[in-house]
Design a protein around this motif. Sequence first.
Motif, PDB file in Angstrom:
ATOM      1  N   LEU A 180       0.840  -1.194   0.000  1.00 58.22           N
ATOM      2  CA  LEU A 180       0.000   0.000   0.000  1.00 58.22           C
ATOM      3  C   LEU A 180       0.878   1.249   0.000  1.00 58.22           C
ATOM      4  N   GLY A 181       1.877   1.247   0.863  1.00 60.83           N
ATOM      5  CA  GLY A 181       2.788   2.382   0.934  1.00 60.83           C
ATOM      6  C   GLY A 181       3.513   2.622  -0.381  1.00 60.83           C
ATOM      7  N   LYS A 182       3.891   1.532  -1.039  1.00 62.50           N
ATOM      8  CA  LYS A 182       4.575   1.664  -2.331  1.00 62.50           C
ATOM      9  C   LYS A 182       3.639   2.255  -3.374  1.00 62.50           C
ATOM     10  N   ASP A 183       2.367   1.828  -3.361  1.00 64.93           N
ATOM     11  CA  ASP A 183       1.385   2.393  -4.302  1.00 64.93           C
ATOM     12  C   ASP A 183       1.230   3.896  -4.093  1.00 64.93           C
ATOM     13  N   VAL A 184       1.168   4.319  -2.832  1.00 60.32           N
ATOM     14  CA  VAL A 184       1.034   5.735  -2.520  1.00 60.32           C
ATOM     15  C   VAL A 184       2.295   6.486  -2.946  1.00 60.32           C
ATOM     16  N   ALA A 185       3.456   5.873  -2.706  1.00 57.99           N
ATOM     17  CA  ALA A 185       4.726   6.498  -3.096  1.00 57.99           C
ATOM     18  C   ALA A 185       4.817   6.669  -4.610  1.00 57.99           C
ATOM     19  N   MET A 186       4.342   5.684  -5.341  1.00 54.24           N
ATOM     20  CA  MET A 186       4.353   5.774  -6.806  1.00 54.24           C
ATOM     21  C   MET A 186       3.419   6.880  -7.289  1.00 54.24           C
ATOM     22  N   GLN A 187       2.300   7.052  -6.600  1.00 56.48           N
ATOM     23  CA  GLN A 187       1.367   8.141  -6.915  1.00 56.48           C
ATOM     24  C   GLN A 187       2.079   9.483  -6.720  1.00 56.48           C
ATOM     25  N   ILE A 188       2.778   9.622  -5.615  1.00 60.65           N
ATOM     26  CA  ILE A 188       3.503  10.854  -5.308  1.00 60.65           C
ATOM     27  C   ILE A 188       4.583  11.106  -6.349  1.00 60.65           C
ATOM     28  N   CYS A 189       5.289  10.042  -6.713  1.00 61.31           N
ATOM     29  CA  CYS A 189       6.340  10.151  -7.724  1.00 61.31           C
ATOM     30  C   CYS A 189       5.769  10.658  -9.041  1.00 61.31           C
ATOM     31  N   ALA A 190       4.653  10.068  -9.470  1.00 55.31           N
ATOM     32  CA  ALA A 190       4.078  10.389 -10.779  1.00 55.31           C
ATOM     33  C   ALA A 190       3.396  11.741 -10.811  1.00 55.31           C
ATOM     34  N   MET A 191       2.664  12.082  -9.753  1.00 50.72           N
ATOM     35  CA  MET A 191       1.788  13.262  -9.786  1.00 50.72           C
ATOM     36  C   MET A 191       2.341  14.480  -9.034  1.00 50.72           C
ATOM     37  N   ASN A 192       3.366  14.266  -8.232  1.00 46.43           N
ATOM     38  CA  ASN A 192       4.038  15.356  -7.516  1.00 46.43           C
ATOM     39  C   ASN A 192       3.063  16.296  -6.792  1.00 46.43           C
ATOM     40  N   PRO A 193       2.267  15.781  -5.853  1.00 43.70           N
ATOM     41  CA  PRO A 193       1.320  16.641  -5.124  1.00 43.70           C
ATOM     42  C   PRO A 193       2.039  17.676  -4.265  1.00 43.70           C
ATOM     43  N   THR A 194       1.419  18.826  -4.136  1.00 40.27           N
ATOM     44  CA  THR A 194       1.991  19.894  -3.311  1.00 40.27           C
ATOM     45  C   THR A 194       1.608  19.720  -1.846  1.00 40.27           C
ATOM     46  N   TYR A 195       0.420  19.170  -1.615  1.00 42.61           N
ATOM     47  CA  TYR A 195      -0.103  19.013  -0.260  1.00 42.61           C
ATOM     48  C   TYR A 195      -0.505  17.564  -0.004  1.00 42.61           C
ATOM     49  N   ARG A 196      -0.558  17.188   1.278  1.00 39.88           N
ATOM     50  CA  ARG A 196      -1.016  15.855   1.650  1.00 39.88           C
ATOM     51  C   ARG A 196      -2.536  15.771   1.527  1.00 39.88           C
ATOM     52  N   ASP A 197      -3.232  16.771   2.110  1.00 40.82           N
ATOM     53  CA  ASP A 197      -4.693  16.775   2.181  1.00 40.82           C
ATOM     54  C   ASP A 197      -5.197  18.201   1.975  1.00 40.82           C
ATOM     55  N   LYS A 198      -6.454  18.340   1.579  1.00 38.11           N
ATOM     56  CA  LYS A 198      -7.012  19.677   1.355  1.00 38.11           C
ATOM     57  C   LYS A 198      -6.997  20.521   2.628  1.00 38.11           C
ATOM     58  N   SER A 199      -7.013  19.859   3.781  1.00 35.65           N
ATOM     59  CA  SER A 199      -6.969  20.603   5.050  1.00 35.65           C
ATOM     60  C   SER A 199      -5.602  21.257   5.280  1.00 35.65           C
ATOM     61  N   ASP A 200      -4.599  20.840   4.517  1.00 36.26           N
ATOM     62  CA  ASP A 200      -3.256  21.408   4.654  1.00 36.26           C
ATOM     63  C   ASP A 200      -3.060  22.671   3.822  1.00 36.26           C
ATOM     64  N   VAL A 201      -4.005  22.958   2.938  1.00 37.82           N
ATOM     65  CA  VAL A 201      -3.897  24.141   2.084  1.00 37.82           C
ATOM     66  C   VAL A 201      -4.243  25.373   2.912  1.00 37.82           C
ATOM     67  N   THR A 202      -3.367  26.354   2.936  1.00 39.10           N
ATOM     68  CA  THR A 202      -3.596  27.554   3.749  1.00 39.10           C
ATOM     69  C   THR A 202      -4.659  28.464   3.128  1.00 39.10           C
ATOM     70  N   GLN A 203      -5.260  29.301   3.953  1.00 42.55           N
ATOM     71  CA  GLN A 203      -6.264  30.248   3.469  1.00 42.55           C
ATOM     72  C   GLN A 203      -5.650  31.221   2.464  1.00 42.55           C
ATOM     73  N   GLU A 204      -4.404  31.555   2.683  1.00 45.42           N
ATOM     74  CA  GLU A 204      -3.701  32.460   1.770  1.00 45.42           C
ATOM     75  C   GLU A 204      -3.638  31.874   0.356  1.00 45.42           C
TER      76      GLU A 204
END
Length: 307
Positions: A180-204
Amino acid sequence: MAFSAADVKKLREMTGVGMMDCKKALSEADGDFDKAIEWLREKGMAAAQKKAGKVAAEGVSFAVVGDDGVGVLVEVNSQTDFVAKNDIFQGFVNDVAAVIAKENPADVEALKACTYPGTDRTVTDVTNDKVLSIGENIQIRRFVRYDTGVNVGYIHAGGKVGVLVNMEVEGIEPAAVTELGKDVAMQICAMNPTYRDKSDVTQEVLDKEKEIQLAQMDNDPKMAGKPQQVKEKIVLGKMGKFYEENCLLQMEFVKEKGVSVEQYVSRTAKELGGTVKVTKFTRFATGEGIEKVVSDLAAEVAAMVKN
């Protein structure tokens, strides 16, 4: 051990030190190249410093998780991709990762002051030796270390991209969530997300995105005449797309269309009989942000001819 003129020439090419000094070093070291390089360290430091001025934008991003569960992601740069594949360089990167895992240095400078495995010397000292023996600038650029939860590392394309994922796991054996962790890591590798979750996005950031979306509508002839409150409602609807493109957990899972990463993690954890929460991650793309030198061979040759 006897040595030849070719050996002296080779040591000269490896270190940048003068021929007579190389000959003396080989004599002192009885023909042993490693010992000769060590003998030349004081003189060779000048060559190492010269190499250190050259741009190191290649190398590897290396992720590893030890038997104790500590995860490390480190980027070490070289000048060329050829050297990055060198066994000596690869071994050096492995050793540096081991130092990070064991010593938990605060930053790169603290890491450089740590003792290198199997020696009584610092990481900086050994790095300088590698610069001399390999013949290229080597730089330890950055690292992260996770020592809690379950960590999973992923290396893409021989170290072009490295990812380290940290998860909180309950009711499941750590080994069972590695895939599971490897699948998530591959997602991160391919898509390069800026944030973990929408709750991490600042109001600014959200306000800025809203501003951009409204400006785009103002510049669109089909949308410019619509009332402001209508435009703002449209923008709110578009924020879901923003989250899907920038936040890991809200992204569509690359291996299953129509399912978000968050849904995939939750479903898989349930199947395994427990819970899993992706708490943090780091992604290094080797050389990103480093200005690479573009060589114009024709211009270099022309300049040599003129001189």
